[in-house]
Motif scaffolding. Sequence first.
Motif, PDB file in Angstrom:
ATOM      1  N   ASN A   2       0.831  -1.221   0.000  1.00 53.79           N
ATOM      2  CA  ASN A   2       0.000   0.000   0.000  1.00 53.79           C
ATOM      3  C   ASN A   2       0.860   1.265   0.000  1.00 53.79           C
ATOM      4  O   ASN A   2       0.374   2.362   0.243  1.00 53.79           O
ATOM      5  CB  ASN A   2      -0.918   0.015   1.226  1.00 53.79           C
ATOM      6  CG  ASN A   2      -1.829  -1.193   1.229  1.00 53.79           C
ATOM      7  OD1 ASN A   2      -2.348  -1.573   0.183  1.00 53.79           O
ATOM      8  ND2 ASN A   2      -2.000  -1.811   2.390  1.00 53.79           N
ATOM      9  N   LYS A  27      -1.408  -5.238  -6.229  1.00 54.63           N
ATOM     10  CA  LYS A  27      -2.548  -4.385  -5.871  1.00 54.63           C
ATOM     11  C   LYS A  27      -2.622  -3.159  -6.780  1.00 54.63           C
ATOM     12  O   LYS A  27      -1.606  -2.693  -7.276  1.00 54.63           O
ATOM     13  CB  LYS A  27      -2.399  -3.913  -4.420  1.00 54.63           C
ATOM     14  CG  LYS A  27      -2.532  -5.018  -3.394  1.00 54.63           C
ATOM     15  CD  LYS A  27      -2.524  -4.406  -2.005  1.00 54.63           C
ATOM     16  CE  LYS A  27      -2.750  -5.476  -0.945  1.00 54.63           C
ATOM     17  NZ  LYS A  27      -2.634  -4.904   0.404  1.00 54.63           N
ATOM     18  N   GLN A  69      -3.347   3.095  -4.822  1.00 54.79           N
ATOM     19  CA  GLN A  69      -4.438   3.880  -4.222  1.00 54.79           C
ATOM     20  C   GLN A  69      -4.313   5.349  -4.591  1.00 54.79           C
ATOM     21  O   GLN A  69      -3.235   5.811  -4.927  1.00 54.79           O
ATOM     22  CB  GLN A  69      -4.386   3.813  -2.698  1.00 54.79           C
ATOM     23  CG  GLN A  69      -4.530   2.459  -2.167  1.00 54.79           C
ATOM     24  CD  GLN A  69      -3.389   2.209  -1.217  1.00 54.79           C
ATOM     25  OE1 GLN A  69      -2.235   2.187  -1.618  1.00 54.79           O
ATOM     26  NE2 GLN A  69      -3.713   2.053   0.041  1.00 54.79           N
ATOM     27  N   ASN A  70      -5.426   6.060  -4.424  1.00 51.93           N
ATOM     28  CA  ASN A  70      -5.348   7.483  -4.771  1.00 51.93           C
ATOM     29  C   ASN A  70      -5.242   8.368  -3.534  1.00 51.93           C
ATOM     30  O   ASN A  70      -5.538   9.552  -3.587  1.00 51.93           O
ATOM     31  CB  ASN A  70      -6.550   7.892  -5.631  1.00 51.93           C
ATOM     32  CG  ASN A  70      -7.845   7.454  -4.989  1.00 51.93           C
ATOM     33  OD1 ASN A  70      -7.846   7.094  -3.808  1.00 51.93           O
ATOM     34  ND2 ASN A  70      -8.934   7.469  -5.742  1.00 51.93           N
ATOM     35  N   ASP A  71      -4.833   7.793  -2.401  1.00 50.58           N
ATOM     36  CA  ASP A  71      -4.691   8.642  -1.210  1.00 50.58           C
ATOM     37  C   ASP A  71      -3.239   8.695  -0.738  1.00 50.58           C
ATOM     38  O   ASP A  71      -2.960   8.784   0.444  1.00 50.58           O
ATOM     39  CB  ASP A  71      -5.584   8.111  -0.082  1.00 50.58           C
ATOM     40  CG  ASP A  71      -5.188   6.699   0.334  1.00 50.58           C
ATOM     41  OD1 ASP A  71      -4.339   6.095  -0.376  1.00 50.58           O
ATOM     42  OD2 ASP A  71      -5.707   6.204   1.341  1.00 50.58           O
TER      43      ASP A  71
END
Length: 453
Positions: A22, A439, A442-444
């Motif tokens: 992540n 994965k 993510q966009n955060d």
Amino acid sequence: MNVVAIFDIGKTNKKVFLFDENYKIVWEKSVNLEETVDEDGFPCEDIQVLKNWIFERLAEIKSLTDYILKAINFSTYGASFVYIDENGKVLTPLYNYLKEYPQELKNDFYNKYKGKEVFAVKTASPVLGSLNSGMQIYRLKEENPELFDQVKYCLHLPQYLSFLLTNEAYADITSIGCHTNLWNFKKMKYHKWLKNEAILDKIPPLHYGKDIIKKDGELAIGVGLHDSSSAIIPYTINFTEPFVLLSTGTWSISLNPFNTKPLTFEELQHDCLCYMQYTEKPVKAARLFSGNEHEVQTKRLAEHFKVPVDTYKQVYFDKKIVSNLRALNFQIIYPKKYDFDILKECPFQKRDLSNFKSYEIAYHQLMLDLVEQQFFSTNLVIHNSPVKKIFVDGGFSKNSIFMNLLAEAYPDIEVFAASMAQASALGAALAIHQNWNPKPIQNDLIDLKFYKH
């Protein structure tokens, strides 16, 4: 858990990070290594010490039982070449890009290739001496031809570190494209001088940043990236509408990946240059020495007001002080005409500190002057492009006065403070994402704080 290891090698700090799938940092180490000197006694990176540190950290990472190492990549400062012979042995010190360049040699070179103006525009490289890393190769060839003959490959530092692990030599476009004098931005290929000087054969084949070299067992190894180009990757992945990234540290660099207009000679003289993204798209950039100026002036303020040097950390944006100072200077909002080059000199240098009643007021004036410089510098890359947002990262993004004044200076553009742990390391991890991480991204990854004007 699966991790990627990124070696992030700055001029002062050397760091290594493990990111999980992540892109959270789960382990890190950093060190300041002793410098050595070259044959002229000029300080430079000790390549052997750096190499040992990298191998020690890798052994340590491989012994950690909680992590499965899937991939490795590098992001390092640019503008420095490592010369290796056919056995991979390093032939010279890693010369420092701050080293003086012989004036005569420089003049000879530019005279040979149509003069500074034509050459600088073609290669998107301001005339910077040793900071144009191609000039370091030219110097080695001219001053030490016997040693030059032994060179099999000239490798930029990120690619040399990758070579240490893979034994495969490559060039990478982000290093070749950063004000090196090597790349013809008009033709998008090497400038012909490399062939003329018999240097081209000593530059290894280009390799793409998103590809990996080989799986050693199951290990994916990237070819390495130039740190400024690496730092912009998280932003280009997360945001599609046109933005400028203002990366602040010792230098404040305004990077615009959405400005494709070729550089003019005038822009080059104002410290504009092009970086190259790992996708081979040029990024127009403008540099300002403002972090350094802030350091110099806050020392001056501390001495004058007899307070600790870091007192500015307790000063917060005060609208009233700003409007009083503006009224005093008859300054509505930029631009004002100066009789000196505002990109080279901060107006605050000329201000008499005894005119300010308090440290707080003087510090607000310093920030007004720095943001005014910034406005001129950033406009060089915003010019003619549809920018909707400015993201500020690094030191000044945490300075409420800087951020509020910048938002006021750009009423039609949204201004954000962006915080993200270790942008250039994260960029190097994201570049090879498809080769190790199952994965989706993510966009955060980036925390944003909006500043209203």
